[in-house]
Design a protein around this motif. Structure first.
Motif, PDB file in Angstrom:
ATOM      1  N   PRO A  60     -17.318   4.914  -2.882  1.00  0.00           N
ATOM      2  CA  PRO A  60     -16.410   5.800  -3.611  1.00  0.00           C
ATOM      3  C   PRO A  60     -17.146   6.563  -4.709  1.00  0.00           C
ATOM      4  CG  PRO A  60     -16.080   3.536  -4.300  1.00  0.00           C
ATOM      5  CD  PRO A  60     -17.097   3.503  -3.200  1.00  0.00           C
ATOM      6  N   ILE A  61     -16.476   7.541  -5.292  1.00  0.00           N
ATOM      7  CA  ILE A  61     -17.112   8.412  -6.279  1.00  0.00           C
ATOM      8  C   ILE A  61     -17.581   7.642  -7.499  1.00  0.00           C
ATOM      9  CG2 ILE A  61     -14.935   9.009  -7.424  1.00  0.00           C
ATOM     10  CD1 ILE A  61     -16.111  11.884  -7.703  1.00  0.00           C
ATOM     11  N   ASP A  62     -16.889   6.563  -7.880  1.00  0.00           N
ATOM     12  CA  ASP A  62     -17.288   5.770  -9.037  1.00  0.00           C
ATOM     13  C   ASP A  62     -18.308   4.690  -8.686  1.00  0.00           C
ATOM     14  OD1 ASP A  62     -15.742   7.140 -10.887  1.00  0.00           O
ATOM     15  OD2 ASP A  62     -13.966   5.933 -10.457  1.00  0.00           O
ATOM     16  N   GLY A  63     -18.775   4.687  -7.438  1.00  0.00           N
ATOM     17  CA  GLY A  63     -19.816   3.757  -7.042  1.00  0.00           C
ATOM     18  C   GLY A  63     -19.310   2.353  -6.781  1.00  0.00           C
ATOM     19  N   ILE A  64     -20.249   1.410  -6.722  1.00  0.00           N
ATOM     20  CA  ILE A  64     -19.983   0.009  -6.419  1.00  0.00           C
ATOM     21  C   ILE A  64     -20.689  -0.817  -7.482  1.00  0.00           C
ATOM     22  CG2 ILE A  64     -20.188  -1.804  -4.670  1.00  0.00           C
ATOM     23  CD1 ILE A  64     -20.969   0.664  -2.754  1.00  0.00           C
ATOM     24  N   SER A  65     -19.957  -1.658  -8.168  1.00  0.00           N
ATOM     25  CA  SER A  65     -20.605  -2.555  -9.123  1.00  0.00           C
ATOM     26  C   SER A  65     -21.416  -3.609  -8.386  1.00  0.00           C
ATOM     27  CB  SER A  65     -19.562  -3.242 -10.006  1.00  0.00           C
ATOM     28  OG  SER A  65     -20.173  -4.208 -10.845  1.00  0.00           O
ATOM     29  N   ALA A  66     -22.352  -4.208  -9.089  1.00  0.00           N
ATOM     30  CA  ALA A  66     -22.960  -5.426  -8.569  1.00  0.00           C
ATOM     31  C   ALA A  66     -21.862  -6.457  -8.311  1.00  0.00           C
ATOM     32  CB  ALA A  66     -23.966  -5.978  -9.575  1.00  0.00           C
ATOM     33  N   HIS A  67     -22.160  -7.402  -7.448  1.00  0.00           N
ATOM     34  CA  HIS A  67     -21.305  -8.540  -7.128  1.00  0.00           C
ATOM     35  C   HIS A  67     -20.069  -8.244  -6.287  1.00  0.00           C
ATOM     36  CE1 HIS A  67     -23.990 -10.962  -9.365  1.00  0.00           C
ATOM     37  NE2 HIS A  67     -23.794 -10.257 -10.463  1.00  0.00           N
ATOM     38  N   PHE A  87     -14.892  -5.461  -3.298  1.00  0.00           N
ATOM     39  CA  PHE A  87     -15.775  -4.881  -4.307  1.00  0.00           C
ATOM     40  C   PHE A  87     -14.942  -4.248  -5.414  1.00  0.00           C
ATOM     41  CE2 PHE A  87     -14.731  -1.188  -1.781  1.00  0.00           C
ATOM     42  CZ  PHE A  87     -14.739  -0.127  -2.684  1.00  0.00           C
ATOM     43  N   PHE A  88     -15.612  -3.889  -6.514  1.00  0.00           N
ATOM     44  CA  PHE A  88     -14.954  -3.196  -7.608  1.00  0.00           C
ATOM     45  C   PHE A  88     -15.938  -2.228  -8.241  1.00  0.00           C
ATOM     46  CE2 PHE A  88     -17.236  -6.532  -9.686  1.00  0.00           C
ATOM     47  CZ  PHE A  88     -17.487  -6.128 -10.991  1.00  0.00           C
ATOM     48  N   ASN A  89     -15.413  -1.345  -9.072  1.00  0.00           N
ATOM     49  CA  ASN A  89     -16.256  -0.490  -9.901  1.00  0.00           C
ATOM     50  C   ASN A  89     -15.551  -0.265 -11.227  1.00  0.00           C
ATOM     51  OD1 ASN A  89     -14.337   1.643  -9.472  1.00  0.00           O
ATOM     52  ND2 ASN A  89     -15.414   2.255  -7.611  1.00  0.00           N
ATOM     53  N   TYR A  90     -16.235   0.339 -12.174  1.00  0.00           N
ATOM     54  CA  TYR A  90     -15.646   0.612 -13.480  1.00  0.00           C
ATOM     55  C   TYR A  90     -16.256   1.893 -14.028  1.00  0.00           C
ATOM     56  CZ  TYR A  90     -19.896  -1.846 -15.056  1.00  0.00           C
ATOM     57  OH  TYR A  90     -21.190  -2.257 -15.249  1.00  0.00           O
ATOM     58  N   SER A  91     -15.541   2.515 -14.983  1.00  0.00           N
ATOM     59  CA  SER A  91     -15.963   3.821 -15.488  1.00  0.00           C
ATOM     60  C   SER A  91     -15.460   4.003 -16.913  1.00  0.00           C
ATOM     61  CB  SER A  91     -15.409   4.934 -14.593  1.00  0.00           C
ATOM     62  OG  SER A  91     -13.997   4.989 -14.705  1.00  0.00           O
ATOM     63  N   LYS A  92     -15.710   5.187 -17.470  1.00  0.00           N
ATOM     64  CA  LYS A  92     -15.297   5.479 -18.845  1.00  0.00           C
ATOM     65  C   LYS A  92     -14.046   6.362 -18.902  1.00  0.00           C
ATOM     66  CE  LYS A  92     -19.365   6.993 -20.143  1.00  0.00           C
ATOM     67  NZ  LYS A  92     -20.474   7.514 -20.989  1.00  0.00           N
ATOM     68  N   TYR A  93     -13.357   6.519 -17.773  1.00  0.00           N
ATOM     69  CA  TYR A  93     -12.131   7.310 -17.779  1.00  0.00           C
ATOM     70  C   TYR A  93     -11.031   6.544 -17.047  1.00  0.00           C
ATOM     71  CZ  TYR A  93     -13.916   8.599 -13.160  1.00  0.00           C
ATOM     72  OH  TYR A  93     -14.416   8.558 -11.878  1.00  0.00           O
ATOM     73  N   PRO A  94      -9.757   6.785 -17.426  1.00  0.00           N
ATOM     74  CA  PRO A  94      -8.641   6.025 -16.833  1.00  0.00           C
ATOM     75  C   PRO A  94      -8.638   6.146 -15.316  1.00  0.00           C
ATOM     76  CG  PRO A  94      -7.903   7.301 -18.724  1.00  0.00           C
ATOM     77  CD  PRO A  94      -9.304   7.755 -18.410  1.00  0.00           C
ATOM     78  N   TYR A 133     -10.127   3.223 -15.406  1.00  0.00           N
ATOM     79  CA  TYR A 133     -11.299   2.467 -15.849  1.00  0.00           C
ATOM     80  C   TYR A 133     -11.824   1.439 -14.840  1.00  0.00           C
ATOM     81  CZ  TYR A 133      -9.754   4.463 -20.291  1.00  0.00           C
ATOM     82  OH  TYR A 133      -9.349   5.324 -21.276  1.00  0.00           O
ATOM     83  N   GLN A 134     -11.045   1.079 -13.837  1.00  0.00           N
ATOM     84  CA  GLN A 134     -11.514   0.102 -12.847  1.00  0.00           C
ATOM     85  C   GLN A 134     -10.750   0.284 -11.541  1.00  0.00           C
ATOM     86  OE1 GLN A 134     -12.589  -4.500 -13.342  1.00  0.00           O
ATOM     87  NE2 GLN A 134     -10.387  -4.210 -13.316  1.00  0.00           N
ATOM     88  N   HIS A 135     -11.467   0.159 -10.431  1.00  0.00           N
ATOM     89  CA  HIS A 135     -10.858   0.159  -9.100  1.00  0.00           C
ATOM     90  C   HIS A 135     -11.372  -1.044  -8.307  1.00  0.00           C
ATOM     91  CE1 HIS A 135     -10.144   4.418 -10.111  1.00  0.00           C
ATOM     92  NE2 HIS A 135      -9.152   4.367  -9.217  1.00  0.00           N
ATOM     93  N   TYR A 136     -10.616  -1.366  -7.268  1.00  0.00           N
ATOM     94  CA  TYR A 136     -10.938  -2.502  -6.396  1.00  0.00           C
ATOM     95  C   TYR A 136     -10.731  -2.062  -4.959  1.00  0.00           C
ATOM     96  CZ  TYR A 136      -9.006  -6.404  -3.590  1.00  0.00           C
ATOM     97  OH  TYR A 136      -8.672  -7.273  -2.586  1.00  0.00           O
ATOM     98  N   GLY A 137     -11.622  -2.516  -4.062  1.00  0.00           N
ATOM     99  CA  GLY A 137     -11.494  -2.114  -2.670  1.00  0.00           C
ATOM    100  C   GLY A 137     -11.834  -3.227  -1.705  1.00  0.00           C
ATOM    101  N   VAL A 138     -11.449  -3.025  -0.455  1.00  0.00           N
ATOM    102  CA  VAL A 138     -11.733  -3.959   0.639  1.00  0.00           C
ATOM    103  C   VAL A 138     -12.377  -3.171   1.770  1.00  0.00           C
ATOM    104  CG1 VAL A 138     -10.788  -5.647   2.264  1.00  0.00           C
ATOM    105  CG2 VAL A 138      -9.702  -5.336   0.014  1.00  0.00           C
ATOM    106  N   VAL A 139     -13.490  -3.690   2.274  1.00  0.00           N
ATOM    107  CA  VAL A 139     -14.185  -3.121   3.430  1.00  0.00           C
ATOM    108  C   VAL A 139     -14.078  -4.121   4.570  1.00  0.00           C
ATOM    109  CG1 VAL A 139     -16.381  -2.203   4.275  1.00  0.00           C
ATOM    110  CG2 VAL A 139     -15.785  -1.960   1.853  1.00  0.00           C
TER     111      VAL A 139
END
Length: 489
Positions: free
Chosen positions: A172-179, A191-198, A200-206
């Motif tokens: 995704p556009i906000d990338g993939i966090s470690a772990h 997986f999840f990612n986080y950012s500096k704009y609302p 602020y965090q997303h979660y996904g399933v592959v």
């Protein structure tokens, strides 16, 4: 020792006394494929799979102050089958690595510097960093997926050959966090990612074939710095931890983390395919948690284990200047004081019960991934060398009885995170081996060790001598051989 492949990588890095560019952290620039290595003991015939370790291995002379988390990723593997082993190591050919190889110099500064020092725009949750893909590593849908701690692209490699397969197609556009986490029962990766704009965090399933099938916000109240997630059979688990960038300073693009002990740790439990409206929240004691272990469900409770930091904001290491001393303290387990810990979330009452499982400073734990999301009993943690990001030994815990067993690596011997490798036709949860790369500074070499998980105090059952002394690093994983090969057939 037959070496079927050897390649020297161009670099501009100079010799340095920096503690994370020298000694056990001295970088490597040679890529190998080696077999028929010297073996002390005998490689068991009942182990089949691949040990994969990511290391932080810089190639170019840094712009500004260097931190090990700025480095390029180098993947090391040891594959086992029929009593034989093969070693491979390759740099992850990230976009940043390739660009700097062409330029012959560093193009990005590290995260403790002024970003205006970078020569090109960067990426990551903090912004303007190079995605070195040097933090975490898992194996999913038959491929290694390496990731960056501040949310990068996610790069794929073949577990047996380390052939590069580029960025995951679903990033995704906000990338993939470690772990990201792989559920061995379903083949899914969470997986999840986080950012500096609302938000602020997303979660996904592959899914097990590598297709993104679910992606949803798990909102946070502001920019945060999560590092890990966990899952049980029905829930994915995230935490809003009270250590995060100072909000006012972010307006000036200054990223200064501060700990807020007056705020709780707020857990969000979301059904695997749930959305924001399905989130259950629980408040617990303030801390920072770098890494979680397993989670599972029992009656009305979700039980989670991990490492509760008793000192998330340590003072600088005595005898060092304040800035470097502070950074060094944040890398040392004896300063962060993480304790093996358990949280119990009651889904009916909202009550949280929590507490220590051990009084020692421990982290970087592993467990039998066949039990991920299910009730498990055994945990394998490491303890750290004083004042350094180095691992000096392994502790096995029986979390049902409270019993524990320890294995020191030895004088001037430093190990890596040691995943559990189930024995072929394993009979129970701890029927298998712990696998680790050891760097031996006295003998100036590295080796791969196999340790019988049922009797870790007996020491390694075999030691395989690598063709070079490798740099230290962060995370490792185990990939089951038949599962990987099924995707390659």
């Amino acid at each position: 020792m037959p070496i079927t492949y050897e390649n020297e990588i161009k670099h501009s890095l100079k010799s340095s006394p920096h503690p994370y560019l020298s000694g056990p952290w001295t970088p490597n620039f040679t890529e190998y494929t080696a077999s028929d290595m010297e073996v002390i003991g005998e490689i068991p015939k009942d182990i089949d799979g691949v040990y994969v370790r990511n290391t932080e291995n810089p190639v170019q002379e840094p712009i500004g102050h260097y931190h090990p988390f700025d480095a390029d990723g180098m993947i090391h593997t040891m594959s086992f089958r029929d009593g034989k082993a093969q070693y491979n190591n390759r740099f992850v050919r990230t976009k940043g690595f390739v660009a700097e190889q062409i330029a012959g110099e560093a193009l990005w500064t590290g995260f403790v510097n002024d970003y205006n020092m970078s020569k090109r725009p960067g990426c990551g949750a903090q912004g303007n960093l190079k995605d070195g893909s040097s933090t975490d590593v898992v194996v999913h849908a038959g491929k290694i997926v390496s990731t960056f701690w501040q949310c990068g692209d996610g790069y794929q490699l073949d577990p047996y050959t380390l052939e590069q397969h580029g960025v995951v197609a679903w990033a995704p556009i906000d990338g993939i966090s470690a772990h990201p986490k792989v559920d061995a029962s379903t083949g899914e990766m969470l997986f999840f990612n986080y950012s500096k704009y609302p938000p602020y965090q997303h979660y996904g399933v592959v899914d097990r074939q590598g297709k993104l099938v679910h992606y949803t916000p798990v909102p946070l109240p502001g920019p945060r710095m999560p590092h890990d997630m966990a899952f049980s059979k029905n829930y994915s688990i995230f935490a809003d931890l009270p250590l995060f960038w100072e909000q006012e300073l972010l307006k000036d693009n200054i990223h200064l983390p501060r700990y807020h002990p007056d705020l709780p740790t707020r857990f969000s439990l979301i059904p695997r395919y749930g959305t924001e409206k399905d989130i259950l929240q629980f408040d617990a004691k303030a801390t920072y948690v770098l890494h979680w272990l397993n989670a599972y469900e029992e009656g009305n409770e979700v039980i989670l284990e991990g490492y509760f930091q008793e000192n998330p904001d340590p003072a600088p290491i005595p005898g060092l200047p304040e800035g470097p001393g502070k950074l060094m303290a944040h890398l040392a387990l004896n300063h962060l004081q993480p304790k093996l810990y358990r949280w119990r979330f009651n889904l009916k009452t909202g009550e949280v019960k929590e507490g220590r499982l051990d009084d020692r400073d421990l982290e970087f734990g592993t467990f039998n991934q066949q039990y991920a999301g299910k009730k498990s009993r055994y945990v394998y943690s490491v303890w750290g060398a004083p004042n350094m990001f180095l691992f000096s030994g392994i502790v096995k815990h029986d979390t049902e009885t409270g019993a524990s067993w320890s294995l020191p690596f030895g004088e001037q011997r430093f190990g890596s995170e040691a995943p559990f490798a189930p024995r072929v036709n394993a009979k129970d949860e701890d029927d298998g081996y712990l696998v680790s790369f050891i760097t031996d500074m006295k003998d100036d070499r590295s080796e791969c060790v196999l340790i019988d998980a049922k009797d870790i105090e007996a020491g390694p059952v075999c030691r395989i001598i690598l063709p070079h002394r490798i740099s230290s690093g962060t995370h490792a994983t185990w990939a089951d051989g038949p599962t990987v090969r099924a995707y390659q057939e």
